[in-house]
Design an enzyme around this catalytic site. Structure first.
Site, PDB file in Angstrom:
ATOM      1  N   ASP A 119       0.860  -1.181   0.000  1.00 49.22           N
ATOM      2  CA  ASP A 119       0.000   0.000   0.000  1.00 49.22           C
ATOM      3  C   ASP A 119       0.896   1.231   0.000  1.00 49.22           C
ATOM      4  O   ASP A 119       1.974   1.226   0.613  1.00 49.22           O
ATOM      5  CB  ASP A 119      -0.913   0.016   1.228  1.00 49.22           C
ATOM      6  CG  ASP A 119      -2.043  -0.997   1.128  1.00 49.22           C
ATOM      7  OD1 ASP A 119      -2.393  -1.396   0.005  1.00 49.22           O
ATOM      8  OD2 ASP A 119      -2.581  -1.374   2.185  1.00 49.22           O
ATOM      9  N   ASP A 138      -6.965  -1.597  -4.379  1.00 47.22           N
ATOM     10  CA  ASP A 138      -7.983  -1.267  -3.377  1.00 47.22           C
ATOM     11  C   ASP A 138      -8.993  -0.262  -3.931  1.00 47.22           C
ATOM     12  O   ASP A 138     -10.198  -0.396  -3.713  1.00 47.22           O
ATOM     13  CB  ASP A 138      -7.335  -0.666  -2.123  1.00 47.22           C
ATOM     14  CG  ASP A 138      -6.401  -1.622  -1.418  1.00 47.22           C
ATOM     15  OD1 ASP A 138      -6.547  -2.845  -1.582  1.00 47.22           O
ATOM     16  OD2 ASP A 138      -5.510  -1.128  -0.693  1.00 47.22           O
TER      17      ASP A 138
END
Length: 169
Positions: A119, A138
């Site tokens: 991330d 995501d």
């Protein structure tokens, strides 16, 4: 069949963009070594995070068994989405399912390769962070799910009308 191919193309595109951006931010930009790169915009920064869980950091995999259980669980969900995509008839839903599938595959690849999901996107407004650090996969999953929910809640199929016979004169 053409609609389904578009959904699969959307999945492939999301997967490739997700993996390409992750390679760029951890390769040439090196945020995995320095943690944070300067803020790109006043409300957006690149910040490396190893996500060992799923959405919102839930179900953190703290062991190799947990890691592989998450891989299996997310693979099962991806398979379900794939089958749904192949059975769906409406293009907006097929496109949304393509986003979800591509995002799921991108995160599965990370977890399989590294044991965590990469991330890096930090959207914030001052010190307020409405989202955790996330990635392209995501964002695609979230957008796909929101499209499916919105279409489910807001659109209704029109009932079939039967033509009434013309009155006789």
């Amino acid at each position: 069949m053409r609609k389904r191919l578009l959904g699969l193309l959307a999945a492939a595109l999301v997967f490739l963009v997700d993996q390409g951006v992750k390679s760029w931010v951890t390769g040439p930009l090196g945020i995995d070594r320095v943690g944070e790169v300067q803020e790109i915009l006043p409300f957006f920064a690149l910040r490396f995070t190893q996500n060992f869980g799923v959405s919102l950091g839930l179900f953190t995999a703290g062991s190799p068994e947990g890691r592989w259980a998450l891989v299996a669980m997310t693979a099962a969900i991806a398979l379900f989405v794939f089958v749904w995509l192949l059975r769906e008839r409406k293009l907006p839903e097929i496109g949304a399912l393509g986003l979800v599938l591509g995002g799921a595959l991108g995160n599965i690849r990370d977890r399989f390769s590294f044991g965590y999901v990469v991330d890096f996107a930090d959207l914030h407004f001052g010190e307020w962070r409405p989202f955790l650090v996330f990635n392209i996969a995501d964002a695609a999953i979230t957008l796909g799910v929101l499209i499916i929910l919105a279409r489910t809640l807001l659109s209704r199929d029109k009932p079939e009308t039967t033509a009434s016979p013309a009155p006789e004169s």
